[in-house]
Motif scaffolding. Structure first.
Motif, mmCIF file in Angstrom:
data_model
loop_
_atom_site.group_PDB
_atom_site.id
_atom_site.type_symbol
_atom_site.label_atom_id
_atom_site.label_comp_id
_atom_site.label_asym_id
_atom_site.label_seq_id
_atom_site.Cartn_x
_atom_site.Cartn_y
_atom_site.Cartn_z
ATOM 1 N N SER A 38 0.824 -1.203 0.000
ATOM 2 C CA SER A 38 0.000 0.000 0.000
ATOM 3 C C SER A 38 0.869 1.267 0.000
ATOM 4 C CB SER A 38 -0.946 -0.014 1.190
ATOM 5 O OG SER A 38 -0.221 0.108 2.386
ATOM 6 N N GLN A 39 2.026 1.147 0.639
ATOM 7 C CA GLN A 39 2.933 2.280 0.659
ATOM 8 C C GLN A 39 3.498 2.536 -0.734
ATOM 9 O OE1 GLN A 39 6.127 1.819 3.435
ATOM 10 N NE2 GLN A 39 6.272 4.024 3.778
ATOM 11 N N GLU A 40 3.777 1.482 -1.466
ATOM 12 C CA GLU A 40 4.257 1.638 -2.842
ATOM 13 C C GLU A 40 3.177 2.258 -3.726
ATOM 14 O OE1 GLU A 40 5.719 -2.017 -4.450
ATOM 15 O OE2 GLU A 40 7.096 -2.321 -2.776
ATOM 16 N N MET A 41 1.944 1.830 -3.531
ATOM 17 C CA MET A 41 0.834 2.384 -4.313
ATOM 18 C C MET A 41 0.627 3.863 -3.972
ATOM 19 S SD MET A 41 -1.992 -0.641 -4.432
ATOM 20 C CE MET A 41 -3.170 0.406 -5.201
ATOM 21 N N GLU A 42 0.751 4.155 -2.688
ATOM 22 C CA GLU A 42 0.591 5.541 -2.265
ATOM 23 C C GLU A 42 1.713 6.405 -2.841
ATOM 24 O OE1 GLU A 42 0.663 7.771 1.973
ATOM 25 O OE2 GLU A 42 -0.543 5.934 1.859
ATOM 26 N N GLN A 43 2.931 5.872 -2.811
ATOM 27 C CA GLN A 43 4.064 6.601 -3.383
ATOM 28 C C GLN A 43 3.877 6.776 -4.889
ATOM 29 O OE1 GLN A 43 6.527 8.007 -1.690
ATOM 30 N NE2 GLN A 43 7.396 8.806 -3.598
ATOM 31 N N ASN A 44 3.405 5.759 -5.548
ATOM 32 C CA ASN A 44 3.150 5.820 -6.982
ATOM 33 C C ASN A 44 2.081 6.880 -7.302
ATOM 34 O OD1 ASN A 44 3.209 5.241 -9.675
ATOM 35 N ND2 ASN A 44 2.067 3.337 -9.507
#
Length: 110
Positions: free
Chosen positions: A2-8
């Motif tokens: 979810s952190q990667e998606m948020e960063q993306n």
């Protein structure tokens, strides 16, 4: 994950912001170029006065007024310089005439 998606999503949002700023800047530059092209066209193709007499037409663009002011101030500056040069020449001629008369008077006074 979810952190990667948020960063993306944040990266995509920042990219969208950059693109919107670039688009706005490009619009501003395009409008500025169009404005300058109109000014250049106005300057290069002066308006023909009417047959009944000279009629002054109000120009709405301040840039065109700046061009007119620059050219008129340039003309006034040239006129002022030419007057100064004429005055200098007259003073030099008067001084030369006085010197010539003084030498003639000195020569005939003996």
């Amino acid at each position: 994950m979810s952190q990667e998606m948020e960063q993306n999503q944040m990266d995509q949002f920042e990219r969208l912001l950059e693109l919107s700023f670039l688009r706005e800047k490009r619009k501003q530059m395009r409008s500025r170029l169009q404005f300058e092209e109109r000014d250049i066209e106005r300057i290069s193709k002066p308006r023909v006065p009417s047959i009944k007499g000279i009629k002054f037409q109000k120009e709405s663009s301040s840039s065109h007024d700046r061009f007119k002011f620059r050219s008129s101030s340039h003309i006034l500056e040239e006129q002022r310089k030419s007057k100064q040069q004429k005055t200098r020449k007259i003073i030099i001629y008067i001084a030369l005439i006085i010197m010539a008369l003084a030498t003639i008077w000195f020569y005939f006074s003996k």
